[in-house]
Write a protein that holds these residues in place. Structure first.
Motif, PDB file in Angstrom:
ATOM      1  N   UNK A   1       0.739  -1.184  -0.052  1.00 13.65           N
ATOM      2  CA  UNK A   1      -0.167   0.074   0.235  1.00 13.65           C
ATOM      3  C   UNK A   1       0.933   1.203   0.080  1.00 13.65           C
ATOM      4  N   UNK A   2       2.083   1.043   0.120  1.00  9.81           N
ATOM      5  CA  UNK A   2       2.833   2.379   0.472  1.00  9.81           C
ATOM      6  C   UNK A   2       2.687   2.794   1.832  1.00  9.81           C
ATOM      7  N   UNK A   3       2.052   2.194   2.929  1.00  5.84           N
ATOM      8  CA  UNK A   3       1.924   2.580   3.965  1.00  5.84           C
ATOM      9  C   UNK A   3       2.957   2.697   5.275  1.00  5.84           C
ATOM     10  N   UNK A   4       4.000   2.507   4.724  1.00  4.18           N
ATOM     11  CA  UNK A   4       5.509   2.939   5.465  1.00  4.18           C
ATOM     12  C   UNK A   4       6.385   2.772   4.681  1.00  4.18           C
ATOM     13  N   UNK A   5       7.746   3.356   5.144  1.00  4.63           N
ATOM     14  CA  UNK A   5       8.889   3.276   4.127  1.00  4.63           C
ATOM     15  C   UNK A   5      10.002   3.369   5.248  1.00  4.63           C
ATOM     16  N   UNK A   6      11.349   2.838   4.727  1.00  5.13           N
ATOM     17  CA  UNK A   6      12.564   2.962   5.786  1.00  5.13           C
ATOM     18  C   UNK A   6      13.336   3.713   4.855  1.00  5.13           C
ATOM     19  N   UNK A   7      14.084   4.554   5.720  1.00 13.33           N
ATOM     20  CA  UNK A   7      15.136   5.497   5.271  1.00 13.33           C
ATOM     21  C   UNK A   7      16.600   5.189   5.831  1.00 13.33           C
ATOM     22  N   UNK A   8      17.363   5.413   4.894  1.00 11.30           N
ATOM     23  CA  UNK A   8      18.821   5.204   5.291  1.00 11.30           C
ATOM     24  C   UNK A   8      19.276   6.559   5.920  1.00 11.30           C
ATOM     25  N   UNK A   9      20.004   6.159   7.243  1.00 12.45           N
ATOM     26  CA  UNK A   9      20.396   7.315   8.060  1.00 12.45           C
ATOM     27  C   UNK A   9      21.848   7.468   8.001  1.00 12.45           C
ATOM     28  N   UNK A  10      22.577   6.613   7.923  1.00 10.57           N
ATOM     29  CA  UNK A  10      23.982   6.663   7.947  1.00 10.57           C
ATOM     30  C   UNK A  10      24.861   5.665   7.301  1.00 10.57           C
TER      31      UNK A  10
ATOM     32  N   UNK B   1      -2.044   9.107   4.799  1.00 11.49           N
ATOM     33  CA  UNK B   1      -1.664   9.201   3.385  1.00 11.49           C
ATOM     34  C   UNK B   1      -0.618   8.165   3.182  1.00 11.49           C
ATOM     35  N   UNK B   2      -0.367   7.885   1.999  1.00 12.60           N
ATOM     36  CA  UNK B   2       0.779   6.624   1.802  1.00 12.60           C
ATOM     37  C   UNK B   2       1.881   7.190   0.708  1.00 12.60           C
ATOM     38  N   UNK B   3       2.837   6.654   0.518  1.00  9.23           N
ATOM     39  CA  UNK B   3       3.717   6.734  -0.394  1.00  9.23           C
ATOM     40  C   UNK B   3       3.172   5.950  -1.823  1.00  9.23           C
ATOM     41  N   UNK B   4       3.892   6.502  -2.909  1.00  9.64           N
ATOM     42  CA  UNK B   4       3.863   5.808  -4.073  1.00  9.64           C
ATOM     43  C   UNK B   4       4.656   4.408  -3.964  1.00  9.64           C
ATOM     44  N   UNK B   5       4.161   3.318  -4.307  1.00  6.73           N
ATOM     45  CA  UNK B   5       4.893   2.074  -4.275  1.00  6.73           C
ATOM     46  C   UNK B   5       6.184   2.208  -5.050  1.00  6.73           C
TER      47      UNK B   5
END
Length: 168
Positions: free
Chosen positions: A83-92, A106-110
Motif C-alpha cells: 500500500x505504501x503505508x510505511x517506508x524505511x530511510x537510510x540514516x548513515x 496518506x501513503x507513499x507511491x509504491x
C-alpha cells in the motif's frame, strides 16, 4: 536641459528596475528547479531539515519512549510494496528509520525512491516480534526469513505528518 536630465534619469531608473525584475524572476526559477518536490500529506517545506547523519546523532541519544519533533532529509531504502503505508530511510549507511504516516492519513507511491524530507516526530521504540514479522511479510521476505525473527528489536521510528519526495 533640466528636462533632458530628468528624462534620462527616469529612463535609466525604468531600465534598471526592469533588469532587477528579470534577475529576481530568474533566481526564483533556479530555486524552483533545485527544490523540485512532490508534496504528500501535510504541506511542508525543506527549510531547516536536518541531514540524516545529524538526525542519527539525536536518535543515538534517545531511549525507548523518547519523542522529539523533527524534520529531516534522507534517502528511501524501501517502501511497503502492498500500500505504501510505511517506508524505511537510510540514516548513515548502518542505521535505518521506519517511517509511518500520521493517522494512516496518506501513503507513499509504491515505486517511490530517492531523497525525501519528512516532518513529524522522531522516537525510539521496542518493536515486538509479531510486528517485525508483519513488516517482513509486507516487504516480500521469504517464509524462512520471517520465521527467523524471534526477538523484539529496539528501533528508530518516525511518524510523518508531511513528506516531500524529490523529483528529478
Amino acid at each position: 536641459m533640466k528636462k533632458i536630465l530628468l528624462f534620462l534619469a527616469i529612463g535609466l531608473f525604468a531600465v534598471s528596475c526592469k533588469n532587477e525584475k528579470e534577475t529576481t524572476e530568474e533566481k526564483v526559477e533556479d530555486v524552483k528547479k533545485e527544490m523540485a518536490y512532490t508534496s504528500i500529506g501535510m504541506e511542508i517545506n525543506d527549510a531547516d531539515a536536518l541531514s540524516s547523519e545529524r538526525m542519527m546523532e539525536h536518535y543515538k541519544g534517545m531511549k525507548a519512549g523518547d519523542t522529539v519533533p523533527a524534520k529531516m532529509k534522507a534517502k528511501i531504502v524501501e517502501v511497503c510494496s502492498k500500500k505504501g503505508c510505511w517506508m524505511t530511510l537510510d540514516m548513515d549507511g548502518e542505521n535505518e528509520v521506519m517511517v509511518k504516516f500520521k493517522d494512516y492519513g496518506f501513503f507513499m507511491p509504491l515505486d517511490a525512491e530517492g531523497e525525501v524530507v519528512v516532518n513529524g516526530k522522531a522516537f525510539v521504540t521496542e518493536t515486538p516480534v509479531d510486528e517485525l514479522r508483519h513488516y517482513a511479510e509486507d516487504a516480500g521476505k521469504s517464509k524462512e526469513e520471517i520465521e527467523a525473527i524471534t526477538e523484539p528489536k529496539l528501533e528508530y521510528r518516525f511518524e510523518a505528518d508531511g513528506v516531500l519526495l524529490k523529483t528529478e
